[in-house]
Each structure stands twice: as C-alpha cells, then as structure tokens.
Design a protein around this motif. Structure first.
Motif, short mmCIF file in Angstrom:
data_model
loop_
_atom_site.label_atom_id
_atom_site.label_comp_id
_atom_site.label_asym_id
_atom_site.label_seq_id
_atom_site.Cartn_x
_atom_site.Cartn_y
_atom_site.Cartn_z
N SER A 31 0.83 -1.20 0.00
CA SER A 31 0.00 0.00 0.00
C SER A 31 0.87 1.26 0.00
N MET A 32 1.89 1.25 0.84
CA MET A 32 2.80 2.39 0.92
C MET A 32 3.54 2.60 -0.41
N GLY A 33 3.93 1.48 -1.03
CA GLY A 33 4.62 1.58 -2.32
C GLY A 33 3.72 2.16 -3.40
N LEU A 34 2.45 1.72 -3.42
CA LEU A 34 1.49 2.26 -4.39
C LEU A 34 1.25 3.75 -4.15
N GLY A 35 1.08 4.12 -2.88
CA GLY A 35 0.89 5.53 -2.55
C GLY A 35 2.08 6.37 -2.94
N TYR A 36 3.29 5.83 -2.72
CA TYR A 36 4.50 6.56 -3.10
C TYR A 36 4.60 6.71 -4.61
N GLY A 37 4.25 5.66 -5.35
CA GLY A 37 4.30 5.73 -6.81
C GLY A 37 3.39 6.82 -7.35
N LEU A 38 2.19 6.93 -6.78
CA LEU A 38 1.25 7.99 -7.19
C LEU A 38 1.81 9.37 -6.85
N TYR A 39 2.42 9.46 -5.68
CA TYR A 39 2.99 10.74 -5.22
C TYR A 39 4.21 11.14 -6.04
N LYS A 40 5.16 10.24 -6.18
CA LYS A 40 6.39 10.53 -6.92
C LYS A 40 6.08 10.81 -8.38
N GLY A 41 5.05 10.15 -8.90
CA GLY A 41 4.71 10.33 -10.30
C GLY A 41 4.22 11.73 -10.65
N VAL A 42 3.70 12.46 -9.65
CA VAL A 42 3.13 13.79 -9.95
C VAL A 42 3.87 14.95 -9.29
N ILE A 43 4.70 14.67 -8.27
CA ILE A 43 5.22 15.77 -7.45
C ILE A 43 6.11 16.73 -8.23
N ASP A 44 6.99 16.22 -9.11
CA ASP A 44 7.90 17.11 -9.84
C ASP A 44 7.13 18.07 -10.75
N ASN A 45 6.16 17.53 -11.49
CA ASN A 45 5.36 18.40 -12.37
C ASN A 45 4.49 19.35 -11.57
N TYR A 46 3.98 18.90 -10.42
CA TYR A 46 3.19 19.78 -9.55
C TYR A 46 4.01 20.97 -9.08
N LEU A 47 5.25 20.72 -8.66
CA LEU A 47 6.11 21.80 -8.18
C LEU A 47 6.43 22.79 -9.29
N ALA A 48 6.64 22.27 -10.50
CA ALA A 48 7.01 23.14 -11.63
C ALA A 48 5.80 23.87 -12.20
N GLU A 49 4.69 23.15 -12.43
CA GLU A 49 3.56 23.72 -13.15
C GLU A 49 2.58 24.48 -12.26
N VAL A 50 2.38 24.02 -11.03
CA VAL A 50 1.38 24.62 -10.15
C VAL A 50 2.01 25.54 -9.11
N VAL A 51 3.01 25.04 -8.40
CA VAL A 51 3.67 25.85 -7.36
C VAL A 51 4.57 26.90 -7.98
N GLY A 52 5.08 26.62 -9.16
CA GLY A 52 5.93 27.59 -9.85
C GLY A 52 7.35 27.62 -9.32
N MET A 53 7.86 26.48 -8.87
CA MET A 53 9.23 26.42 -8.38
C MET A 53 10.21 26.37 -9.54
N GLY A 54 11.17 27.29 -9.51
CA GLY A 54 12.24 27.28 -10.50
C GLY A 54 13.39 26.42 -10.02
N GLU A 55 14.56 26.58 -10.67
CA GLU A 55 15.71 25.74 -10.36
C GLU A 55 16.15 25.90 -8.92
N PHE A 56 16.30 27.16 -8.47
CA PHE A 56 16.83 27.40 -7.13
C PHE A 56 15.87 26.91 -6.05
N HIS A 57 14.59 27.27 -6.18
CA HIS A 57 13.62 26.88 -5.16
C HIS A 57 13.41 25.37 -5.12
N ARG A 58 13.59 24.69 -6.26
CA ARG A 58 13.51 23.23 -6.25
C ARG A 58 14.65 22.65 -5.42
N GLY A 59 15.82 23.25 -5.52
CA GLY A 59 16.94 22.81 -4.70
C GLY A 59 16.69 23.03 -3.22
N VAL A 60 16.07 24.16 -2.88
CA VAL A 60 15.74 24.45 -1.47
C VAL A 60 14.75 23.41 -0.94
#
Length: 404
Positions: A31-60
């Motif tokens: 269950s934890m693995g499935l939940g992580y797969g769903l989370y990891k699958g969207v988090i990078d695009n969420y940070l870039a497209e919705v939160v608007g994190m650029g290169e520096f803020h992604r590093g932070v």
C-alpha cells in the motif's frame, strides 16, 4: 502447469515465520509503495507547473526533503524505547499527515516545502525499519530472501502507481488533477497505516541505526559515500526537473520514464551484483565513472549539439542509464563487508554511511539549484562528472585484502 501465484505464496511461507506479523507488514508495504508511486509520479510536475518552483527553489525544497534522512540517526535515538513495529507505525502516521497537507494546503512554496519535509520524515522512519522487520520476521537462514521479497513487494506497488499516473494524465491535467492524486495517495497510505497497526509484535529496533559508528578503517568508505551522495543527488533532484523545465516533459512522460527506469534497474540489479562478485568491487567502483562522464556530458550539452526533440530523447535515455550505473554503489557495501569483523559492524557502518551520504546530499540540493540558475545546466552536470571522476580516483587507492 503450476499456478504462479501459489508458487510465489509458497516461497513467502518458506521464508517467513508463521508466528510473526509478516502478512500485514507486507500488505502495508504494498500500500505504501502504491501511494509513493502515485505521489512521486506527480510531485515534480506539480512543483514546476502549479507551485511555480524554479531551479533554485527546487533545490531548497530538496534540501528540506533530505534533511530528515540526515537527522534520522538522532530521531531513532530519541525513539529507542519503541519497538521496530512502533517506529514503523509512527512513520506511517507522519507520512499520512504530510500527504494530507499536500492535498489541502495552497500551492505556496513555503507551505508545500513544509509538507514535503513532513512526508519525508515519515518515509525515512519507515525506511529505517523495513530491513529490521524483514529480518526479524524471516526464518533462520532466510534473511537475504526476506529482504529481496520486501524490496520486490514495495517496488511492485511503486511501479503500479507510476503506470496509473501515466495513463490518467494522458487524459486529465491541471491543479485539481494533482490534488486528486494526492487525495488518492493519502487514502491508500491511510489504509497501509491501518494495516500496520495490525502488526502486534515487539521486535527490537536495530541499535546500530540509533548511533553513529565511526572507525578509522572505514574512512575510505565514508569518503566514497560523500562523492556518491553528491553526484547521485544532482541526477535525483535535477534530472527530472531538466526534462520538465527545459524540455517541457508532461506528467505522463515523466511517469513513463520513472517506470522504465525502475524496470531496467530491477532487471539489471542481479547482473550488476554478479559483475561485482566476478570482477571485484574495486574495479567496478573505478570503471563505472567512465560511463557516468558520458551520461553527464549528454545530459548537460545535448541541447547544444542536437535538435530539441532529439536532445530530449537522448536525455531520457541517459537518465535511465544513470539509474542503472547507480546500482554500482552496491560495490561499496561489499567493500565494507570485506574489511569488517562482524555482521553487526557491517550494519552499523552502512547505517553511518547513509547519514554521511545525506549530509552531502542536503548541501548539493541547496547549492545545485543556485548553480543551475546562475551558471547553467552545463556547469551543473559537468560538476557531477567531476565528482564522479574524483570518486574513481579515490576508489583506485583502495587496497583489496588478500584472500587466504
């Protein structure tokens, strides 16, 4: 013809003690693995497209995500009175809180980074207990198999999550879709946490994970962990982000890349292990950097040599290749085993190596984003190649004990 499912379950029965709580533990892991797969699958695009994190803020954000890994040894020391099951359950609850915050908090950089840090704290706590519980629940002489099954179950759930996101985001998109997947992930992780509370055993935590274990003879191993942690973090954090920000990769594309990478690593892992046994850990640690330099060169400079669409494909291929050659890090663990005096010393030393590794990764995460923003991705991946070369030069100084 034999039923594959029955064959698999019979192997599990042969590996684990029937008087333990291994069944709810494994279902919780899936269950934890499935939940992580769903989370990891969207988090990078969420940070870039919705939160608007650029290169520096992604590093932070990555700095704060890795911080719990560095602090894990101190956290486990505070929880020394809890059993391994207890720490695993607490980790699940903290992960659930972090996921609920992802679902409910506004797309603000500080708030989202806070949610990432909380989720990561729970994740690292569970990570520290998985091996302990697998070994505790296994029958005598079946520890290696138990660890293999544990990894297989978790990775299977993660892969399923990647494929679900890949298919879903081929048809949907937007901020509401990301939040929907955070909600689904929270629901699945909540189920996994409830299942974890069915684990009624009182296994002792691995005491080696609750303290630093420094010995002079392992100095080279500690420095190898520093070099590896630094170069690994550049690809783990900024590899997908280059594809998203620079090449405009979609969520489905990133998930497909993650899934292919995971499958390739799963298939290549036994082969890499055989190569380490046959050629020796020193040769593997020295030679894998030759491939790394090529990977880093194309990742940083492909857009200057090839058309955009061709450069994107080359970077995707090199991301997968980097994931596979990262398996060579197993060689350093074999090195520790080769010079150690006991199994307890091996576990304690590798545990300290994880904390050393995380110390450098949090620094690389913080400064990597700044380097990309100010000096460009060419400089960032050139730095990764240089770190890899230093790793090989240092590994070449290892003296392999002569077998009697």
């Amino acid at each position: 013809m034999a039923n594959p499912f029955k064959k698999f379950t019979s192997k599990l029965d042969d590996t684990f003690d029937s008087n333990t709580c291994w069944i709810p533990f494994f279902i919780s892991l899936m269950s934890m693995g499935l939940g992580y797969g769903l989370y990891k699958g969207v988090i990078d695009n969420y940070l870039a497209e919705v939160v608007g994190m650029g290169e520096f803020h992604r590093g932070v954000a990555e700095f704060f995500r890795e911080l719990p890994g560095f602090l894990l040894v101190f956290i486990l020391a505070l929880l020394y009175r809890f059993s391994a099951e207890g720490v695993f359950k607490i980790g699940g609850l903290i992960m659930l809180v972090g996921m609920l915050l992802h679902m409910g908090l506004p797309a603000d950089r500080i708030l989202v980074t806070t949610a990432i840090c909380i989720y990561s704290l729970g994740e690292h706590m569970q990570l520290g207990m998985r091996n302990t519980l697998s070994l505790e629940y296994s029958k005598e002489g079946r520890g290696g198999r138990a660890l293999g099954f544990q990894n297989s179950i978790y990775q299977g759930g993660t892969l399923a999550g990647f494929f679900i996101v890949m298919i879903a985001f081929s048809f949907i998109g937007g901020e509401k879709s990301f939040r929907l997947f955070f909600a689904i992930s929270a629901l699945i992780m909540g189920t996994g946490t409830v299942l974890a509370f069915r684990m009624t055993g009182q296994s002792k935590t691995d005491k080696s994970k609750s303290r630093f274990y420094f010995r002079k003879k392992y100095t080279k191993f500690y420095f190898l962990e520093v070099f590896y942690g630094a170069r690994k973090q550049i690809f783990f954090t900024f590899g997908p982000y280059v594809l998203i920000l620079f090449y405009k990769a979609s969520t489905s594309t990133i998930c497909l890349l993650f899934a292919i990478s995971a499958i390739c690593c799963s298939l290549a892992s036994p082969l890499v292990g055989k190569i380490i046994d046959r050629l020796g850990y020193k040769i593997v640690m020295v030679s894998d950097t030759l491939i790394l330099v090529i990977v880093c060169f194309f990742y940083g400079f492909a857009h200057r040599i090839f058309p955009q669409n061709v450069a994107f494909i080359i970077c995707c291929a090199n991301y997968i290749l980097d994931s596979v050659i990262s398996l060579a890090s197993m060689a350093s663990n074999v090195y520790v085993q080769d010079i150690s005096d006991s199994k307890e010393e091996v576990r304690a030393t590798i545990s300290t190596g994880i904390s050393v590794n995380h110390f450098i990764t949090i620094l690389i995460a913080l400064f990597g984003g700044w380097i990309w923003q100010v000096l460009g991705i060419e400089t960032l991946f050139t730095l990764s190649a240089i770190l890899g070369i230093f790793n090989s030069i240092y590994a070449a100084t290892i003296k392999v004990p002569k077998k009697v």
